[in-house]
Write a protein that holds these residues in place. Structure first.
Motif, PDB file in Angstrom:
ATOM      1  N   PRO A   1     -86.295  20.018 -21.103  1.00  0.00           N
ATOM      2  CA  PRO A   1     -87.519  19.471 -21.694  1.00  0.00           C
ATOM      3  C   PRO A   1     -88.636  19.180 -20.683  1.00  0.00           C
ATOM      4  N   GLU A   2     -88.297  19.032 -19.401  1.00  0.00           N
ATOM      5  CA  GLU A   2     -89.352  18.773 -18.401  1.00  0.00           C
ATOM      6  C   GLU A   2     -90.325  19.942 -18.287  1.00  0.00           C
ATOM      7  N   PHE A   3     -89.876  21.144 -18.644  1.00  0.00           N
ATOM      8  CA  PHE A   3     -90.832  22.267 -18.665  1.00  0.00           C
ATOM      9  C   PHE A   3     -91.628  22.185 -19.966  1.00  0.00           C
ATOM     10  N   PRO A   4     -92.962  22.074 -19.911  1.00  0.00           N
ATOM     11  CA  PRO A   4     -93.730  22.075 -21.159  1.00  0.00           C
ATOM     12  C   PRO A   4     -93.446  23.372 -21.916  1.00  0.00           C
ATOM     13  N   SER A   5     -93.300  23.275 -23.206  1.00  0.00           N
ATOM     14  CA  SER A   5     -92.982  24.472 -23.994  1.00  0.00           C
ATOM     15  C   SER A   5     -94.062  25.530 -23.766  1.00  0.00           C
ATOM     16  N   GLY A   6     -93.641  26.718 -23.413  1.00  0.00           N
ATOM     17  CA  GLY A   6     -94.584  27.827 -23.250  1.00  0.00           C
ATOM     18  C   GLY A   6     -95.161  27.985 -21.853  1.00  0.00           C
ATOM     19  N   ILE A   7     -94.815  27.097 -20.912  1.00  0.00           N
ATOM     20  CA  ILE A   7     -95.431  27.174 -19.575  1.00  0.00           C
ATOM     21  C   ILE A   7     -94.940  28.406 -18.793  1.00  0.00           C
ATOM     22  N   ALA A   8     -93.749  28.895 -19.151  1.00  0.00           N
ATOM     23  CA  ALA A   8     -93.233  30.115 -18.522  1.00  0.00           C
ATOM     24  C   ALA A   8     -92.875  31.107 -19.623  1.00  0.00           C
ATOM     25  N   ALA A   9     -93.331  32.338 -19.470  1.00  0.00           N
ATOM     26  CA  ALA A   9     -93.012  33.377 -20.451  1.00  0.00           C
ATOM     27  C   ALA A   9     -92.309  34.531 -19.754  1.00  0.00           C
ATOM     28  N   LEU A  10     -91.460  35.207 -20.513  1.00  0.00           N
ATOM     29  CA  LEU A  10     -90.787  36.412 -20.002  1.00  0.00           C
ATOM     30  C   LEU A  10     -91.143  37.581 -20.907  1.00  0.00           C
ATOM     31  N   ILE A  11     -91.663  38.642 -20.310  1.00  0.00           N
ATOM     32  CA  ILE A  11     -91.889  39.870 -21.084  1.00  0.00           C
ATOM     33  C   ILE A  11     -91.255  41.024 -20.342  1.00  0.00           C
TER      34      ILE A  11
END
Ligand code: ADP
Length: 479
Positions: free
Chosen positions: A193-203
């Protein structure tokens, strides 16, 4: 068999293309997993959502949050490290012992950068009685991290950890062949949860489609790329259109310089090991072995014995020293260089594709050593990215340095001598981002690495590696 999805806006989703890429075990040709073959529209969504998470959260300003997030991710990887190492070996082919080193390196990078997150220091100055200034370090914004398949975990975390520690939002584009291991690692971040949702994306997807769309996207502020010099150059040109910051770690053709007073067996064996590691598919590979003429023939014998003692096979066996080549295309490329070397010089050992029994469905090349080549030969000048070592002879220190600097590359070098003054003289004059004395491949989270000349721009790791992911702002106050 698993189909991995893209991770965008805190959600796992399929690509809008409806198409998939295959991950194949290069040792057996067996299917490992599917990943998404994404499009520019997927990139658009990822950029928008990472931008939203970046501006809509305290990620860039809350260093304690970032430090905790990175530590938790490290802990989550640690719990599953053996399983992750197995998948890495399956997808990439490398020996399991090496895969473990990669996972451990990723954990170490996260832990080092967790500390660094709280040490993004600027400085202050007072130029006049009525004036005060300070230099702030800020996150750059949205960074695309494009990774290669050869060390897909360590190289990802080497860049991702400082990128996140500095407070950026990030979009990860792994190599086509290593999307599965990258997705498994991102899945561990998703639960923190410490990572804000969406701060890292994988494509996942093709470099020419997804990588290109990231480079061209106006809202991507920086491209951090590790891969071939050819792609790096093209990418830099494209990034210029958007005056986009780039950090590039590219190819190498690294020399080991062995002087007559060196501990010869250790020098030659370590140099060979540095090249045959990852089947030579490593940018820092010590692919040129330059030896003083007085000990050259002995060095050839040691190198030949070493290469012939390597156990080549499936990476999952604890006894395997060297695995397969990643793809048919790369295998053909390596064999082409070997044939060129055979025409122009001498094959000391190896020089062929391994066949029979366990090798038949895989992509294996015998550990190969060549010599008697002109310094201008493409085999000496170009990065082969395969298990092909080139041995060369020198007479003087000056000649060793001249030969060491003769290729367009400058990633790393090894100097082998008991004479400290000579070690320092040579280290100063070799054009390389890293010079090891009486050792090789000693990489640390705290030590900057990167390329001179065509081997890259910018530095990874260490304090400078963190600062690559920051903007510098001068704030000046008139009192
Ligand atoms: P390698 O030979 O190690 O595969 P590449 O330079 O081809 O090295 O690829 C490294 C990474 O760059 C991979 O993730 C690949 O998909 C990506 N890539 C390849 N071509 C491009 C491109 N034109 N633009 C952006 N990224 C690319």
């Amino acid at each position: 068999m698993k189909t991995y999805l893209n991770y965008i806006n805190g959600t796992w989703m399929t690509s809008q293309s409806g198409e998939l890429l295959d991950s194949i075990d290069p040792a057996t040709g067996a299917f490992v997993a599917h990943t998404q073959s994404s499009t520019a529209r997927d990139v658009e969504l990822a950029v928008q959502t990472v931008s939203g998470a970046y501006t809509g959260s305290d990620w860039g300003s809350n260093s304690h949050r970032r430090a905790s997030a990175l530590l938790e991710w490290a802990a989550a990887i640690e719990v599953r490290k053996e399983e992750l190492a197995s998948l890495l070996t399956l997808e990439n082919g490398k020996p399991i012992r090496e895969a473990r080193v990669e996972i451990a390196g990723a954990i170490d990078a996260l832990r080092y950068c967790a500390g660094m997150a709280r040490n993004v220091f600027g400085r202050t100055f007072q130029p006049a009685e009525d004036n005060f200034g300070f230099i702030m370090k800020e996150p750059i914004g949205i960074v695309a991290v494009i990774t290669p398949w050869n060390w897909p975990v360590l190289l990802l975390f080497r860049d991702l950890a400082p990128c996140l520690a500095a407070g950026n939002g990030v979009i990860i584009k792994p190599a086509e062949r290593t999307g599965a291991i990258t997705a498994e690692l991102l899945a561990l971040l998703a639960d923190i949860p410490e990572f804000p949702s969406g701060i890292a994306a994988l494509i996942t997807g093709l470099g020419t489609v997804v990588g290109n769309a990231l480079v061209e996207h106006p809202a991507v502020d920086m491209i951090c790329f590790t891969g071939s010099t050819a792609v790096g150059k093209a990418l830099m040109q494209k990034a210029a259109a958007g005056v986009k910051k780039v950090a590039l770690e590219l190819g190498g053709k690294s020399p080991n310089l062995v002087f007559e007073d060196a501990d010869l067996t250790r020098a030659i064996e370590t140099s060979c090991r540095s090249l045959f590691m990852t089947s030579g598919q490593i940018c820092m590979a010590g692919s040129r072995l330059l030896v003083h003429e007085s000990v050259y023939e002995t060095a050839v014998d040691i190198a030949k014995t070493f290469a012939e003692s390597l156990r080549v096979g499936h990476g999952r066996l604890e006894t395997t020293d060297m695995g397969p080549i990643i793809s048919e295309k790369q295998l053909d490329n390596v064999l082409h260089y070997i044939e060129q070397g055979r025409r122009e010089g001498r094959v000391i050992t190896g020089g062929y594709r391994l066949r029979g029994a366990e090798y038949d469905n895989g992509l294996f090349i015998a550990p190969t050593i060549l010599d008697n080549l002109s310094p201008s030969s493409c085999v000496v000048q170009e990065e082969i990215f395969g298990p092909v070592l080139v041995m060369e002879k020198f007479r003087t220190e000056e000649e060793a340095i001249r030969l060491a600097n003769i290729t367009p590359y400058g990633l790393s070098a090894g100097v082998w001598t008991k004479d400290v003054s000579r070690a320092l003289r040579v280290a100063r004059q070799v054009q390389a981002g890293t010079v090891w004395v009486n050792g090789y491949n000693k990489s640390y989270a705290e030590a900057e690495s990167g390329g001179y000349k065509h081997s890259g721009i910018g530095r990874a790791r260490g304090v400078e590696g963190l600062m690559e992911f920051t903007e510098t702002k001068h704030v000046n106050i008139s009192i």
